[in-house]
Design an enzyme around this catalytic site. Sequence first.
Site, PDB file in Angstrom:
ATOM      1  N   GLU A 179       9.172  -0.878   7.715  1.00 14.09           N
ATOM      2  CA  GLU A 179       8.578  -2.192   7.429  1.00 14.09           C
ATOM      3  C   GLU A 179       9.577  -3.347   7.551  1.00 14.09           C
ATOM      4  O   GLU A 179       9.730  -4.152   6.631  1.00 14.09           O
ATOM      5  CB  GLU A 179       7.935  -2.176   6.037  1.00 14.09           C
ATOM      6  CG  GLU A 179       6.870  -1.103   5.899  1.00 14.09           C
ATOM      7  CD  GLU A 179       6.214  -1.083   4.513  1.00 14.09           C
ATOM      8  OE1 GLU A 179       6.583  -1.877   3.640  1.00 14.09           O
ATOM      9  OE2 GLU A 179       5.305  -0.243   4.322  1.00 14.09           O
ATOM     10  N   ASN A 223       9.161   2.786  11.435  1.00 18.12           N
ATOM     11  CA  ASN A 223       7.872   3.039  10.774  1.00 18.12           C
ATOM     12  C   ASN A 223       7.331   1.737  10.182  1.00 18.12           C
ATOM     13  O   ASN A 223       8.062   1.003   9.512  1.00 18.12           O
ATOM     14  CB  ASN A 223       8.119   4.063   9.653  1.00 18.12           C
ATOM     15  CG  ASN A 223       6.847   4.615   9.037  1.00 18.12           C
ATOM     16  OD1 ASN A 223       5.977   5.109   9.754  1.00 18.12           O
ATOM     17  ND2 ASN A 223       6.731   4.537   7.713  1.00 18.12           N
ATOM     18  N   HIS A 259      -2.598   2.937   7.051  1.00 19.99           N
ATOM     19  CA  HIS A 259      -3.301   2.743   5.771  1.00 19.99           C
ATOM     20  C   HIS A 259      -4.489   1.831   6.063  1.00 19.99           C
ATOM     21  O   HIS A 259      -4.339   0.615   6.192  1.00 19.99           O
ATOM     22  CB  HIS A 259      -2.379   2.069   4.739  1.00 19.99           C
ATOM     23  CG  HIS A 259      -1.218   2.910   4.331  1.00 19.99           C
ATOM     24  ND1 HIS A 259      -1.363   4.095   3.621  1.00 19.99           N
ATOM     25  CD2 HIS A 259       0.113   2.759   4.535  1.00 19.99           C
ATOM     26  CE1 HIS A 259      -0.156   4.613   3.413  1.00 19.99           C
ATOM     27  NE2 HIS A 259       0.746   3.832   3.950  1.00 19.99           N
ATOM     28  N   GLU A 293       1.324   7.909   7.617  1.00 23.20           N
ATOM     29  CA  GLU A 293       0.916   7.743   6.206  1.00 23.20           C
ATOM     30  C   GLU A 293      -0.591   7.559   6.104  1.00 23.20           C
ATOM     31  O   GLU A 293      -1.088   6.751   5.308  1.00 23.20           O
ATOM     32  CB  GLU A 293       1.633   6.528   5.589  1.00 23.20           C
ATOM     33  CG  GLU A 293       3.139   6.600   5.684  1.00 23.20           C
ATOM     34  CD  GLU A 293       3.853   5.433   5.001  1.00 23.20           C
ATOM     35  OE1 GLU A 293       3.226   4.702   4.211  1.00 23.20           O
ATOM     36  OE2 GLU A 293       5.053   5.253   5.264  1.00 23.20           O
ATOM     37  N   ASP A 295      -4.249   7.128   5.358  1.00 23.21           N
ATOM     38  CA  ASP A 295      -5.319   7.204   4.349  1.00 23.21           C
ATOM     39  C   ASP A 295      -6.338   6.121   4.685  1.00 23.21           C
ATOM     40  O   ASP A 295      -6.009   5.131   5.323  1.00 23.21           O
ATOM     41  CB  ASP A 295      -4.813   7.116   2.887  1.00 23.21           C
ATOM     42  CG  ASP A 295      -3.890   5.954   2.579  1.00 23.21           C
ATOM     43  OD1 ASP A 295      -3.972   4.917   3.256  1.00 23.21           O
ATOM     44  OD2 ASP A 295      -3.076   6.085   1.636  1.00 23.21           O
TER      45      ASP A 295
HETATM   46  C1  XIL Z   1       4.228   4.314  -1.837  1.00 21.77           C
HETATM   47  C2  XIL Z   1       4.130   5.517  -2.760  1.00 21.77           C
HETATM   48  O1  XIL Z   1       3.074   6.349  -2.355  1.00 21.77           O
HETATM   49  C3  XIL Z   1       3.914   5.043  -4.186  1.00 21.77           C
HETATM   50  O2  XIL Z   1       3.934   6.143  -5.084  1.00 21.77           O
HETATM   51  C4  XIL Z   1       4.988   4.047  -4.568  1.00 21.77           C
HETATM   52  O3  XIL Z   1       4.716   3.539  -5.856  1.00 21.77           O
HETATM   53  C5  XIL Z   1       5.050   2.904  -3.565  1.00 21.77           C
HETATM   54  O4  XIL Z   1       5.239   3.438  -2.269  1.00 21.77           O
HETATM   55  N1  XIL Z   1       4.364   2.346   2.852  1.00 21.77           N
HETATM   56  C6  XIL Z   1       5.381   3.267   2.759  1.00 21.77           C
HETATM   57  C7  XIL Z   1       5.387   4.247   1.640  1.00 21.77           C
HETATM   58  O5  XIL Z   1       6.217   3.356   3.659  1.00 21.77           O
HETATM   59  O6  XIL Z   1       6.680   4.606   1.253  1.00 21.77           O
HETATM   60  C8  XIL Z   1       4.627   3.718   0.445  1.00 21.77           C
HETATM   61  O7  XIL Z   1       4.559   4.746  -0.538  1.00 21.77           O
HETATM   62  C9  XIL Z   1       3.252   3.263   0.862  1.00 21.77           C
HETATM   63  C10 XIL Z   1       3.343   2.136   1.855  1.00 21.77           C
END
Ligand code: XIL
Length: 375
Positions: A179, A223, A259, A293, A295
């Site tokens: 990020e 990422n 996400h 990631e 979801d």
């Molecule tokens: C999230 C975790 O799932 C949570 O438990 C934590 O509180 C915050 O981070 N992008 C990412 C991940 O790269 O590392 C993040 O994970 C979600 C968003």
Amino acid sequence: MKQRSVLFGILAVVVSACGGGGSDGTTAPTTPTTPTTPTTPTTPTTPAPTLRQLAAAKGRSFGTALDATFFGANPAAYDTLVAHEFSMATPGNVMKWSSIHRDSRFAYRWANPDALVAFAQANGMQVRGHTLFWYQQNPAWLTSTTWSADTLKQLMKEHVDSVVGHYKGKLHSWDVVNEALNDGAGTLRTTNNPWATALGSAYIDLAFTEARRVDPSVLLFYNDYSLEFPGAKQDSAYALIQGMKARGVPIDGIGFQAHFQVNADGTGVPSRTTLTSTFNRFAALGLKVEITELDIRVRTPGATSAELAAQAQGYGDVVAACLAVDACDAIVVWGVNDGESWIPGTFPGWGQALLFDDSFGKKATYNAVRAALGG
Ligand code: XIL
């Protein structure tokens, strides 16, 4: 193994059809026996293939993030399910600075990440390391001091030496930089990022160069989120990586966090066509593509059946888009079941974002992924 037993089955049928004797006409005719009532043949119950198996048949890995449930007093059934359904694991939190490098400059906390790597190795799973440099989840000892640019470079090298070095030869990949770009225009994100603030975008080159130096065989990824659809942020990530390539900075892949959310009108998840063209765009830079990631959240409580259908469709589309692009070799969901997902805590009013429900039952989303994988 499976192919071989099928082959034996075919041979057995051929042999029994050809054999049996009596073909020279010398054997006495046998008295016909009274036909017995045929019994209904029982179909052998073969367990349905898991997502891991289906993905493997397509040359892909299927993974999950492991976090509090895995490290807590989870039932053995949790580990069993993870090992059956997933061929890749990534730590949801325990390799971030706030966990692995929490306490002080020269102290590291290996117990949980080591347990994850050991579990993955014992179960033939790959590990994506996550993550080396991010603007969030950094420890107070790092963020509450104003370091000189030279010391920040030194801190980066120390962290890579320690963490990448500790897992050298054991991981599939590292999310080296996470990020780095702002929402919207995709400019360099400096807020809360000590390295970007002091070093500018040069910190990204340094991070990848150091990671390659310490572990020459682990795959190195950039990422981020909101890169899945066309726009300024995607263009900015493209330009960033193109520039790195031109400068000879080692980068092997791009991670699309994915996400997503289903809006009330059913929109929100990029279409299969959009995803495929995005993945192809970055693959053309010579990168591996991974969905890191995944979801897909819906409104909770009270998601409509149309929203749930759009969610399942979205999962299927993500998988289908990955399968349509040779460079896409892995799909990782961000948690096993809805009960452990980060979504309700971070996006109040949203949830039910994963493949298994609170009781670890398979959801429509699971079935959509299975179908998209050809199962
Ligand atoms: C999230 C975790 O799932 C949570 O438990 C934590 O509180 C915050 O981070 N992008 C990412 C991940 O790269 O590392 C993040 O994970 C979600 C968003």
